[in-house]
Design a protein around this motif. Structure first.
Motif, PDB file in Angstrom:
ATOM      1  N   ARG A  54       5.695   8.048   6.506  1.00 11.84           N
ATOM      2  CA  ARG A  54       6.910   8.687   5.986  1.00 11.84           C
ATOM      3  C   ARG A  54       7.407   7.958   4.741  1.00 11.84           C
ATOM      4  O   ARG A  54       7.804   8.586   3.752  1.00 11.84           O
ATOM      5  N   VAL A  55       7.385   6.625   4.774  1.00 14.75           N
ATOM      6  CA  VAL A  55       7.804   5.838   3.622  1.00 14.75           C
ATOM      7  C   VAL A  55       6.857   6.065   2.443  1.00 14.75           C
ATOM      8  O   VAL A  55       7.288   6.182   1.289  1.00 14.75           O
ATOM      9  N   GLY A 109      -0.798   6.859   2.145  1.00 15.94           N
ATOM     10  CA  GLY A 109      -0.319   6.996   3.510  1.00 15.94           C
ATOM     11  C   GLY A 109      -1.338   7.648   4.420  1.00 15.94           C
ATOM     12  O   GLY A 109      -1.479   7.274   5.595  1.00 15.94           O
ATOM     13  N   THR A 110      -2.089   8.635   3.887  1.00 20.64           N
ATOM     14  CA  THR A 110      -3.095   9.313   4.708  1.00 20.64           C
ATOM     15  C   THR A 110      -4.274   8.411   5.036  1.00 20.64           C
ATOM     16  O   THR A 110      -5.007   8.662   5.996  1.00 20.64           O
ATOM     17  N   THR A 138       4.889   2.910  14.331  1.00 14.86           N
ATOM     18  CA  THR A 138       4.619   2.147  13.111  1.00 14.86           C
ATOM     19  C   THR A 138       3.874   3.007  12.100  1.00 14.86           C
ATOM     20  O   THR A 138       4.230   3.049  10.910  1.00 14.86           O
ATOM     21  N   LEU A 139       2.835   3.706  12.551  1.00 19.05           N
ATOM     22  CA  LEU A 139       2.053   4.571  11.671  1.00 19.05           C
ATOM     23  C   LEU A 139       2.909   5.706  11.118  1.00 19.05           C
ATOM     24  O   LEU A 139       2.891   5.987   9.911  1.00 19.05           O
ATOM     25  N   GLN A 179       0.818  -1.209   0.000  1.00 15.50           N
ATOM     26  CA  GLN A 179       0.000   0.000   0.000  1.00 15.50           C
ATOM     27  C   GLN A 179       0.857   1.266   0.000  1.00 15.50           C
ATOM     28  O   GLN A 179       0.495   2.266  -0.627  1.00 15.50           O
ATOM     29  N   VAL A 180       1.998   1.228   0.697  1.00 16.25           N
ATOM     30  CA  VAL A 180       2.842   2.427   0.780  1.00 16.25           C
ATOM     31  C   VAL A 180       3.934   2.455  -0.290  1.00 16.25           C
ATOM     32  O   VAL A 180       4.878   3.239  -0.193  1.00 16.25           O
ATOM     33  N   GLY A 181       3.823   1.584  -1.296  1.00 11.74           N
ATOM     34  CA  GLY A 181       4.747   1.705  -2.424  1.00 11.74           C
ATOM     35  C   GLY A 181       5.465   0.451  -2.837  1.00 11.74           C
ATOM     36  O   GLY A 181       6.158   0.452  -3.865  1.00 11.74           O
TER      37      GLY A 181
END
Length: 550
Positions: free
Chosen positions: A290-291, A301-302, A284-285, A9-11
């Protein structure tokens, strides 16, 4: 949602993963140099006794008049005549004493500096009666690696991977630089031990931090990349040692860059998986967001929130307060099974590997050429290993590499000594198989242990590997009983260890386990997602071991 889904999800493999993995892996280029550095800094040049200070060569008949000969007609390395020998030479002498009384080299030695201008051997006269001290320096370095694997492996699970890496880079830079300026042999050994401690941790944390930030399908690729970087480090050592033959300059040259690694390591991002296993949902969040921002996935991320993470990482949160220790590897039956099997694999791989690579002068050819050949064989070997790891699985790759390495070494033991080309070829092939086995065992171990004790498990595995590297030189002494005895032992151990691989589960395509329950479910063949759906409220790791009857 499993942790692997959060990473996607974050990349997935985004800009952050590419940059951080590159910077984390880069120091391994020089770690390879440190591991086998003493092949060059402790090389033994040709030497013979220095005549007394009052010797008059014009009257005595020159330097040759003081030097007895061995059975091959070469000057003795550790004896000289008490008085100069006059008369014709005795090239066919079979006994040095037959040409006159001899004595040890009380005035020191004269070294052939044509290949090695300066080594610790020539500087501190580690020859003849002091020759055991040369091996002591390498053994103490391996003792440091053993201690570092135990101590820093535990600290990395307690304090985090990033903090320990920062400390290790600084320790390597300082201890390596100080070793280059050591005023005596004892101080040199002390700093080499400290270097070994930190370098062991760098290797382990490099693998762990990389694995915990990557999706499932990329782990084998990164494990192979790390292996190739280490192999390139062997090429680098051969070139640098050839260009910088003075041991102090060489020691300094491969240590100073760690100051740069120390500086940029402050920008590393701690493993979000480790934060979650420690019960720190807030960190963790923050880390995942940030990643996501670095990877250009700000919107994704949001969407993450404390509620999303609390639902996704329920297991990590419920067991996070139960800190694991090395004793859990023996208390819990599931972990004990993994620990005993992996310990055998680590020991056998390192035992046979260092039995081959730490005696480059024994091949009778250029030490620089052998170093390059040993590095070159890793390239095709690790490519084949990568294909097997990714297609057939970790277990077949581990078993085949150890079995083939052992067979090559055993066959080498029955080939006549005069067939040097065949013996060298088999040794190179065996070394390539062992390099593949090392590459696989790092990845395999990281995938078998759960997050809460992964670094400790890797540390204990590396500890067993160092035990193997310490025992290996001692086995070499059995050559005095029978010349091929060391090869038979070096070959038999990996062959026996290859059978142990059958007792381990396959991890190809499996998510990293976070808890002991995950490991137990995988061992029973129960799908992890099904296990998550049916999961009861989790308990700390210590409680899990008690439920198993301990």
């Amino acid at each position: 949602m499993a942790f692997n889904d959060l990473l996607q999800q974050v990349g997935g493999v985004g800009r952050f993963q590419q940059i951080q993995v590159t910077l984390v892996v880069l120091p391994l280029l020089l770690m390879a140099s440190h591991n086998t550095l003493q092949n060059f800094t402790a090389a033994i040049p040709t030497h013979h006794c220095r005549p007394p200070a009052e010797a008059n060569f014009s009257q005595d008949g020159g330097l040759e008049a003081w030097l007895p000969r061995d059975r091959q007609g070469q000057p003795e390395s550790c004896l000289r005549f008490t008085v100069p020998r006059r008369g014709p030479p005795f090239p066919n002498s079979t006994d040095a004493n037959s040409t006159g009384a001899t004595e040890p080299c009380t005035n020191g030695w004269i070294y052939d500096n044509s290949t090695f201008p300066s080594t610790i051997v020539t500087e501190w006269d580690l020859v003849c009666s002091n020759r055991a001290l040369r091996q002591l320096a390498q053994s103490l370095y391996m003792v440091g690696v053993l201690l570092g694997a135990m101590v820093f492996g535990y600290l990395a699970d307690r304090l985090g991977r990033r903090k320990v890496l920062i400390l290790n880079y600084l320790q390597t830079a300082v201890s390596g630089t100080c070793a280059a300026f050591a005023p005596n042999f004892s101080v040199y050994c002390a700093f080499r031990l400290l270097s070994g401690m930190s370098l062991a941790s760098i290797a382990l944390n490099c693998m762990t931090l990389s694995l915990e930030w990557l999706p499932i399908h990329t782990r084998a690729c990164v494990g192979t990349l790390i292996g190739y970087v280490y192999s390139l480090g062997q090429f680098l050592l051969a070139g640098v040692a050839y260009a910088v033959p003075h041991w102090r300059h060489l020691q300094l040259l491969i240590s100073v860059p760690f100051f740069a690694f120390f500086i940029y390591s402050w920008f590393f991002i701690e493993s979000a998986r480790w934060h979650s296993s420690s019960g720190r949902l807030d960190l963790t969040l923050k880390t995942l967001q940030r990643v996501a921002w670095i990877n250009g996935k700000r919107e994704e991320g949001t969407k993450l929130s404390m509620e999303v993470l609390r639902a996704s990482l329920q297991k990590e949160l419920t067991m996070g307060k139960g800190q694991a220790s090395a004793l859990e590897l023996l208390r819990c039956p599931t972990l004990r099974h993994l620990f005993l099997c992996l310990s055998m694999l680590w020991f056998a791989t390192s035992f046979a590997y260092y039995g081959l690579v730490m005696d480059l002068q024994g091949f009778g050819v250029s030490i620089y050429l052998i170093q390059v050949i040993f590095g070159a064989v890793d390239l095709p070997a690790k490519l084949v290993g990568f294909l097997v790891i990714n297609s057939l699985g970790r277990r077949p790759a581990q078993m085949a590499s150890l079995l083939l390495a052992g067979i090559c070494i055993l066959v080498n033991g029955v080939i006549p000594q005069d067939q040097s080309m065949v013996r060298t070829s088999l040794a190179v092939l065996g070394k390539g198989c062992l390099a593949t086995a090392f590459n696989c065992i790092f990845l395999y171990t990281g995938e078998l242990y759960p997050t809460v004790i992964r670094q400790t498990g890797l540390g204990m595995g590396s500890t067993m590997a160092r035990v193997g590297s310490i025992v290996s030189p001692l086995v070499g002494m059995t050559a005095e009983i029978y010349p091929s005895m060391p090869l038979f032992i070096y070959g038999a151990v990996p062959v026996a260890a290859s059978a142990v691989t059958a007792l381990l589960p396959e991890t190809l395509g499996q998510p990293l386990p976070d808890t002991v329950q995950d490991v137990e479910s995988r061992r029973r063949g129960k799908p992890r997602r099904q296990q998550q759906d049916q999961q009861k409220p989790m308990v700390p790791l210590q409680a899990s071991t008690r439920e198993n009857g301990l």
